[in-house]
Scaffold this motif. Structure first.
Motif, PDB file in Angstrom:
ATOM      1  N   UNK A   2      29.822   9.706 -20.540  1.00 15.05           N
ATOM      2  CA  UNK A   2      30.935   8.857 -20.106  1.00 15.05           C
ATOM      3  C   UNK A   2      30.646   8.224 -18.759  1.00 15.05           C
ATOM      4  N   UNK A   3      30.039   8.956 -17.866  1.00 15.00           N
ATOM      5  CA  UNK A   3      29.841   8.448 -16.505  1.00 15.00           C
ATOM      6  C   UNK A   3      28.969   7.200 -16.468  1.00 15.00           C
ATOM      7  N   UNK A   4      28.172   6.978 -17.475  1.00 17.94           N
ATOM      8  CA  UNK A   4      27.298   5.808 -17.509  1.00 17.94           C
ATOM      9  C   UNK A   4      27.937   4.610 -18.199  1.00 17.94           C
ATOM     10  N   UNK A   5      29.134   4.786 -18.779  1.00 19.04           N
ATOM     11  CA  UNK A   5      29.804   3.708 -19.487  1.00 19.04           C
ATOM     12  C   UNK A   5      30.508   2.771 -18.515  1.00 19.04           C
ATOM     13  N   UNK A   6      30.538   1.524 -18.862  1.00 22.73           N
ATOM     14  CA  UNK A   6      31.455   0.583 -18.236  1.00 22.73           C
ATOM     15  C   UNK A   6      32.781   0.697 -18.986  1.00 22.73           C
ATOM     16  N   UNK A   7      33.886   0.822 -18.248  1.00 25.93           N
ATOM     17  CA  UNK A   7      35.208   0.997 -18.851  1.00 25.93           C
ATOM     18  C   UNK A   7      36.110  -0.161 -18.443  1.00 25.93           C
ATOM     19  N   UNK A   8      36.805  -0.696 -19.436  1.00 23.36           N
ATOM     20  CA  UNK A   8      37.679  -1.828 -19.152  1.00 23.36           C
ATOM     21  C   UNK A   8      39.074  -1.616 -19.705  1.00 23.36           C
ATOM     22  N   UNK A   9      40.014  -2.339 -19.126  1.00 24.35           N
ATOM     23  CA  UNK A   9      41.375  -2.429 -19.657  1.00 24.35           C
ATOM     24  C   UNK A   9      41.635  -3.887 -20.015  1.00 24.35           C
ATOM     25  N   UNK A  10      42.183  -4.073 -21.204  1.00 24.13           N
ATOM     26  CA  UNK A  10      42.594  -5.389 -21.679  1.00 24.13           C
ATOM     27  C   UNK A  10      44.039  -5.288 -22.137  1.00 24.13           C
ATOM     28  N   UNK A  11      44.682  -6.426 -22.315  1.00 22.17           N
ATOM     29  CA  UNK A  11      46.047  -6.426 -22.826  1.00 22.17           C
ATOM     30  C   UNK A  11      46.258  -7.612 -23.738  1.00 22.17           C
ATOM     31  N   UNK A  12      47.220  -7.458 -24.619  1.00 17.08           N
ATOM     32  CA  UNK A  12      47.551  -8.532 -25.549  1.00 17.08           C
ATOM     33  C   UNK A  12      49.048  -8.579 -25.742  1.00 17.08           C
ATOM     34  N   UNK A  13      49.631  -9.702 -25.370  1.00 23.95           N
ATOM     35  CA  UNK A  13      51.051  -9.943 -25.557  1.00 23.95           C
ATOM     36  C   UNK A  13      51.257 -10.630 -26.899  1.00 23.95           C
ATOM     37  N   UNK A  14      52.462 -10.528 -27.462  1.00 26.71           N
ATOM     38  CA  UNK A  14      52.732 -11.157 -28.767  1.00 26.71           C
ATOM     39  C   UNK A  14      52.423 -12.651 -28.753  1.00 26.71           C
ATOM     40  N   UNK A  24      35.727  -1.132 -14.575  1.00 27.96           N
ATOM     41  CA  UNK A  24      35.059  -0.271 -13.614  1.00 27.96           C
ATOM     42  C   UNK A  24      33.700   0.116 -14.172  1.00 27.96           C
ATOM     43  N   UNK A  25      32.702  -0.168 -13.370  1.00 32.50           N
ATOM     44  CA  UNK A  25      31.334   0.200 -13.703  1.00 32.50           C
ATOM     45  C   UNK A  25      30.643   0.505 -12.400  1.00 32.50           C
ATOM     46  N   UNK A  26      29.575  -0.227 -12.086  1.00 32.47           N
ATOM     47  CA  UNK A  26      28.980  -0.072 -10.750  1.00 32.47           C
ATOM     48  C   UNK A  26      29.825  -0.818  -9.724  1.00 32.47           C
ATOM     49  N   UNK A  27      30.767  -1.613 -10.196  1.00 28.40           N
ATOM     50  CA  UNK A  27      31.754  -2.267  -9.361  1.00 28.40           C
ATOM     51  C   UNK A  27      33.065  -2.305 -10.130  1.00 28.40           C
ATOM     52  N   UNK A  28      34.120  -2.625  -9.406  1.00 28.52           N
ATOM     53  CA  UNK A  28      35.409  -2.849 -10.054  1.00 28.52           C
ATOM     54  C   UNK A  28      35.764  -4.325  -9.917  1.00 28.52           C
ATOM     55  N   UNK A  29      36.540  -4.790 -10.873  1.00 30.48           N
ATOM     56  CA  UNK A  29      36.949  -6.202 -10.848  1.00 30.48           C
ATOM     57  C   UNK A  29      38.280  -6.324 -11.574  1.00 30.48           C
ATOM     58  N   UNK A  30      39.132  -7.231 -11.077  1.00 24.82           N
ATOM     59  CA  UNK A  30      40.470  -7.408 -11.628  1.00 24.82           C
ATOM     60  C   UNK A  30      40.718  -8.875 -11.937  1.00 24.82           C
ATOM     61  N   UNK A  31      41.545  -9.108 -12.923  1.00 26.05           N
ATOM     62  CA  UNK A  31      42.017 -10.467 -13.113  1.00 26.05           C
ATOM     63  C   UNK A  31      42.973 -10.809 -11.974  1.00 26.05           C
ATOM     64  N   UNK A  32      43.049 -12.080 -11.626  1.00 23.98           N
ATOM     65  CA  UNK A  32      43.803 -12.477 -10.444  1.00 23.98           C
ATOM     66  C   UNK A  32      45.264 -12.054 -10.490  1.00 23.98           C
ATOM     67  N   UNK A  86      45.365  -0.736 -10.083  1.00 22.05           N
ATOM     68  CA  UNK A  86      44.140  -0.084  -9.624  1.00 22.05           C
ATOM     69  C   UNK A  86      43.500   0.665 -10.788  1.00 22.05           C
ATOM     70  N   UNK A  87      42.229   0.376 -11.031  1.00 21.63           N
ATOM     71  CA  UNK A  87      41.483   1.093 -12.043  1.00 21.63           C
ATOM     72  C   UNK A  87      40.654   2.173 -11.359  1.00 21.63           C
ATOM     73  N   UNK A  88      40.601   3.346 -11.985  1.00 20.31           N
ATOM     74  CA  UNK A  88      39.810   4.447 -11.440  1.00 20.31           C
ATOM     75  C   UNK A  88      39.329   5.318 -12.593  1.00 20.31           C
ATOM     76  N   UNK A  89      38.423   6.237 -12.277  1.00 19.31           N
ATOM     77  CA  UNK A  89      37.898   7.106 -13.327  1.00 19.31           C
ATOM     78  C   UNK A  89      37.637   8.495 -12.766  1.00 19.31           C
ATOM     79  N   UNK A  90      37.750   9.478 -13.659  1.00 19.26           N
ATOM     80  CA  UNK A  90      37.404  10.849 -13.341  1.00 19.26           C
ATOM     81  C   UNK A  90      36.364  11.266 -14.365  1.00 19.26           C
TER      82      UNK A  90
END
Length: 121
Positions: A29-41, A51-59, A66-70
């Motif tokens: 798991x620690x080597x995976x890039x993890x993302x959150x996406x969303x879809x509205x109707x 979150x991977x080697x960096x974090x990034x957010x949509x504006x 805040x994205x984080x991982x354990x």
């Protein structure tokens, strides 16, 4: 094969907070890039955060989410504060076996079932 299970969605008033969790199976798991996406109707799936080697957010969520991982718990989180009605959507967790998969949902190989977030005005 990686399995992802999201939780933490629900109904909240505008200005409130929720924390989404996504538990992943797999030993690396620690080597995976993890993302959150969303879809509205009626809308396309939208990138929220990664979150991977960096974090990034949509504006639209910068300064509020805040994205984080354990890695010890194979879990990625999305802390959502100052929620707005326009944040209402099904939120999906996604994973990819690269250090940073970016904002394109097509880069991600594994997806959770989604969790509903509804923000009332």
């Amino acid at each position: 094969q990686v399995q992802l299970v999201e939780s933490g969605g629900g109904l909240v008033q505008g200005g409130g907070s929720l924390r989404l969790s996504c538990v992943a199976s797999g030993r690396t798991f620690s080597s995976y890039s993890m993302g959150w996406f969303r879809q509205a109707p009626g809308k396309e799936r939208e990138f929220v955060a990664v979150i991977g080697w960096r974090t990034y957010y949509t504006d639209s969520v910068k300064g509020r989410f805040t994205i984080s991982r354990d890695n010890a718990k194979n879990t990625v989180y999305l802390q959502m504060n100052s929620l707005k009605p326009e944040d209402t959507a099904v939120y999906y967790c996604a994973a990819d076996r690269t250090a940073y998969s970016g904002t394109n949902y097509q880069n991600y190989d594994y997806w959770g079932q989604g969790t509903q977030v509804t923000v009332s005005s």
